[in-house]
Structure formats: structure tokens, C-alpha cells
Design an enzyme around this catalytic site. Sequence first.
Site, PDB file in Angstrom:
ATOM      1  N   LYS A  41       2.800   5.912   1.240  1.00 20.81           N
ATOM      2  CA  LYS A  41       1.908   4.782   0.973  1.00 20.81           C
ATOM      3  C   LYS A  41       1.884   4.379  -0.503  1.00 20.81           C
ATOM      4  O   LYS A  41       1.818   3.199  -0.824  1.00 20.81           O
ATOM      5  CB  LYS A  41       0.502   5.071   1.476  1.00 20.81           C
ATOM      6  N   THR A  42       1.964   5.362  -1.405  1.00 23.34           N
ATOM      7  CA  THR A  42       1.923   5.026  -2.835  1.00 23.34           C
ATOM      8  C   THR A  42       3.148   4.206  -3.220  1.00 23.34           C
ATOM      9  O   THR A  42       3.055   3.253  -4.004  1.00 23.34           O
ATOM     10  CB  THR A  42       1.853   6.311  -3.689  1.00 23.34           C
ATOM     11  N   ASP A  64      -6.167   1.249  -2.165  1.00 20.92           N
ATOM     12  CA  ASP A  64      -5.645   2.480  -1.565  1.00 20.92           C
ATOM     13  C   ASP A  64      -6.799   3.258  -0.927  1.00 20.92           C
ATOM     14  O   ASP A  64      -7.960   3.114  -1.342  1.00 20.92           O
ATOM     15  CB  ASP A  64      -4.981   3.325  -2.667  1.00 20.92           C
ATOM     16  N   GLU A  65      -6.488   4.071   0.066  1.00 21.21           N
ATOM     17  CA  GLU A  65      -7.483   4.930   0.742  1.00 21.21           C
ATOM     18  C   GLU A  65      -8.686   4.115   1.217  1.00 21.21           C
ATOM     19  O   GLU A  65      -9.844   4.492   1.031  1.00 21.21           O
ATOM     20  CB  GLU A  65      -7.958   6.059  -0.203  1.00 21.21           C
ATOM     21  N   GLN A  90      -7.573  10.066   8.690  1.00 21.14           N
ATOM     22  CA  GLN A  90      -7.789  10.970   7.563  1.00 21.14           C
ATOM     23  C   GLN A  90      -9.110  10.684   6.844  1.00 21.14           C
ATOM     24  O   GLN A  90      -9.278  11.039   5.681  1.00 21.14           O
ATOM     25  CB  GLN A  90      -6.625  10.864   6.573  1.00 21.14           C
ATOM     26  N   ARG A  92      -0.644  18.721   6.160  1.00 17.12           N
ATOM     27  CA  ARG A  92      -0.261  19.143   4.800  1.00 17.12           C
ATOM     28  C   ARG A  92       1.010  19.996   4.844  1.00 17.12           C
ATOM     29  O   ARG A  92       1.680  20.163   3.823  1.00 17.12           O
ATOM     30  CB  ARG A  92      -1.361  19.991   4.143  1.00 17.12           C
TER      31      ARG A  92
END
Length: 623
Positions: A30-31, A203-204, A234, A584
Site C-alpha cells: 500500500k505504501t 493512509d490507514e 485490520q 505478520r
Amino acid sequence: MSTLLNPEQTEAVLHGDGPLLVLAGAGSGKTRVITYRIAHLIETGIDPEQILAVTFTNKAAEEMRTRIHALKNARVLATTFHSLGARILRGSIHQLGFQNIFAIYDEDDSEKLLKNCLDQLGFGSGDKGFVKETRRAISEAKNNLTAINDNVLSQVYHIYNQKLKECNALDFDDLLFLTVQLLQNFPETRTFYQNRWRYILIDEYQDTNIAQYTIAKILSEKYQNIFVVGDPDQSIYSLRGARYQNILNFERDFPGARVITLDQNYRSTNTILEAANALIAKNTNRFEKALWSELGEGSKIGLYIAYSERQEADFVAQRINQHHHYDTSLDSIAVFYRTNAQSRPFEDALLSRRIPYIIIGGVSFYERREVKDILAYLRILISNTDLISFLRTINAPKRGIGLASLDKIIHSATTHQIPIITFCEEHLDKIKLGGKQIEGMRNYLQTLHRLRTTTPRLKIAEVIQEILNLTGYLAFLEQDPETAQERKENIDELMGKAAEWEEAQENPSIQLFLEELTLRPTASVENPDAPCIKMMTLHNSKGLEFPIVFLTGLEEDILPHINSKLDPAAIEEERRLCYVGITRAKKTLYLTASTYRYTWGTERLMAPSRFLREIPEELLLRL
């Protein structure tokens, strides 16, 4: 660009004008999408100064700025919501009656001002718990943009805000709250900032609270060029005010919005992703998506059901040793748990094998304040000379004995060469103390006497329970409501440690127990850059990745947490928390649980977590 991005990422990056929601699954890059999107906007002739990127941490904002500068040698405003609020208010807060050069109060400053308000209203600021609760209520009201209905709290809220204004100061929540007020109530100012940032990227987005969501909605209202990235699967921060509904309602809030799903994962094997997909599919409030990877199937997920938490920790430590023996760096391994209290058996197991570790976002179990307080009480029960334990316990809980009084007592005891407790018991009348201090000392000495009278016939866990009962220590912890539950869980874990240790001894005693803890090896490391195991709660694992992950304590009442059991929405958040932990892991994942666990010093039968049943059996290898 096309060689660096997959088709869905490319589609998102090349999106034209208008609202876009990018559903970015765990590990889906995503970044990269956000930074390449910004680079694409600049390539198409958009002035970098008209682009605004918002994220949740200073670290993420700095990383974004660095990447954009590397791609386009351009400076774009990449910032956090609170920093954005501060920037807007620095330019326009005079419209709300403040001077443009204002102070920002931290939590400590805010509490001091709040105490002053409580004193002024005659509510008494001595009750630390009431101060904390009031501060939290004010914070929630500002972040949720809601009024306070309670009459007492409403008065405090009004005077607190009045005093902030008199001091020309803002608290941290005002950076959002007042920004919303400014944008809602002053049309010219609203239009100015809407024109200033015509392209907004967030973002987020699943972690936004109501105030943050409102700022984003207002700023993007005119041009509708809002590009948000997030994953409702998430969303694990509801306790901080995050509303995953903001991302679920994006298409309703921005009619005509496009939605692009990034479901190719660049982190994990397909076995790990299939487990995560199966688990999260049980949630109802989500967008459908299924993560997949080109990294191969990978090995099965190890499942280990231990008899006890000690056996569970020993298994984890042994497996870590095995991986390390085969040239796996300790930096590649992480141990996750639901609550900080669960770190204790794993710390013991790692320490005994001299495996270095660091706790991310917390301190070692035996260094936690409440654990050290209770151990100090145990020490003072068997020693009249332990000055350090006396100093630690005399005001835990508070007994009104200040530093000046303590200095007098210690000086006199030292002068007369009499052990500190003996001196207090026999010669306290030689010191001039106030009535409150004398009463406090008598209370302390009576408590010690009663404890020493009952100690010989009790087990150590029972002694700890007596300490809690006679001192009112648990009520003392309640004075800080934000940390009380976690601190109680740590004391519970200490009692479990005591019961477990005592059961294994032929002639147990408090002295031997304290020696065991004092003489245990120290393998933890101070330098986070040194190779070591990373231990952390599931909340602290978000945004990280490790080749090998141990997800521990998969039992009902632990994961999902006991506090969530009666609330379906809370159970869904616990499932998202488990999902975050699973995703993770890059190559190897272990799931562990214990059949029996100590609760307040008593062994209790535990039920396996429902989340284990939701993972297909064929993905698991029972160990």
C-alpha cells in the site's frame, strides 16, 4: 512504473479525478501505491503544493516524504492528522478567538490544568482516578465531536476549555476538534484550505476517528479528489476511537467512488494466507477479499497445545533454539501475545536459556511497577532492614507520608543504628510527625504485623492475595483507570508464577522464591539493534513482519479476550487482531495454547480459542 506494480496497483496509481477507495490487504504494497500515486499526479502537472498525504505516525509520514523526494525530487506535505490540524490552526485560529502563536499542552500539562478546574469547582482533584476519568471523557467528547451530558463533567469541560483559552493553549485533542470547528463554521477559511489541497491521500483510513474523518470529508468536499487506502480487516484500535465504519461507508459518503482491491500479498506463503482468509471470513462487517501470493504454498502452520503455560513457553524457547541453530537470526523471530501480562512465562523460558529478547512497546515483566511493588512487600515481610523495600511499599498505596517525613525517619534510624522497621515499631515517638503521618505509619505497621502473623501458614500466592486485601492495592491501581486492568493482569500472572514455582519445590519459602527471581539470568538486551527475539502484544505487531512468528495463548478468555465475550462487535475485533497476528508471518507460523493456566494463583482449565477451529485442519500440523 508498470514493471514495479501489479495490474491492480497500476489501476489505483493511474486513477483520474474523483474519490477512490483502495482496499489494501496485509502485505499488498500500500505504501508503494500511495507514493507512486503522488508521483503520477506530479507527472500529470499537478502542483506538489496542492497534494496532501495524511497518515497516522510521524515515522510513516517521514518515510512517505523520503520516497516521494526520491521518485520526483519534489516536496509534498506528508503529515499526521494532528500535525495537519496544528498547521491549519497556526494560520487561522484567530477566528476562534485564540492568538495564532499558541501552546500545545501534553497529557501532563492537561491533567494539571484539569486539577485546577476541579479544585475551583470544589470537586476535589485529589482523586487521581476521577481526574483520569474526567480527562478521558473530555478527550472522547472532542474526538467524537459530541456534547457531554453529565452535569458535573459538563461544568468541568466548560471551565477546562475556558482556561485553555485564557492560557492561549490547546490540548492534543483540540488539534482535531478546533480544526473541525474552524472548517465547519468559517466558509472562507474552509474554501481556502479546500483550494490549497485539491488532491488528498489518506493512509490507514480504517483507523480514523470521527474528528479525523470529518476533517478529511470537509477538505475533500469541493473537488472530491480523495484517495484513501486501508483495510477494515485490520481495524484493531476501537479503544482509541477508531471507527472501521468510516471505510465501510466510503461509497455512501462519496457517491460515485471507485473501489480497487489489492489482494496480492508480497509477504507470506499461501498456507499462511489461506488460514488468515478462512479466519477473517467469519466476520460480517467487512469487504470480501481473499489474499493470495506467488511465494508458494510454504510449510504447514505448527499447532502446539501445551499442558501448562510453562510448557507452552518451553516449547516456544526450544523451537527458537532450533531455528537459531540452523542459522536463523534471532531478529527474524517474533513472539506475540494478547496482553502484556502473558510475557512472563516466555521471558522466564528465554532467560533460562540465555536467549536475548526485547519487549516492543513495553517493559520486562519483572520491571513493571506493580510487580516490583508486590515483590517489595514480600521482601519487607521477611526483613526489618530492607530500606529500599520499605521506601517502595510505604506509599503503595499512598499513606500521606511525604519525602520530608521519610527523611526524618531514615535519618533517625540510621543515627540510632536500628533497622528501619524496628525503629518505626519501637521509636517512632522520637520523631516529630504530623497526625496524618503518624496515622499513615500506624496503618502501615499494623498491615505488616497482620501479614507476618498469617504468612507462615499460607502459600506464597495466598500471601500476595492477603497483601492485596489488607493494603487495598487493587483499589490503588484503579486510580489510573487506563492502566488498571493491565496492572491487575500482571499481578495475577505473578501469583501464577508463585503457585507454579511453589508446586515444584520440596521446601518452598518466600525467601527462596525471591532469591529465584533475583538470581535469574539476565538475557534481555537494552540495544534494540542487537540480534534478539522481538516480543510484543498483537496490537503492537501491526505494520511489522517477521519470517518466523509464534502466536501464543490461543484460548477462550485470552484471545478472544474475556472482556469481549458478550459483545459480537468486540469478538469481531478480536478476530481481526488474530488476523493481524497471522499476517505478520512470512514463512513460518506457530499457533500455541495452554490447557491449564493459573488465575489468581489457582490452576484453571482453559478452552481452546474458537479462532483455532476457524482455521482449516488441513493447513495445520499438530506438534
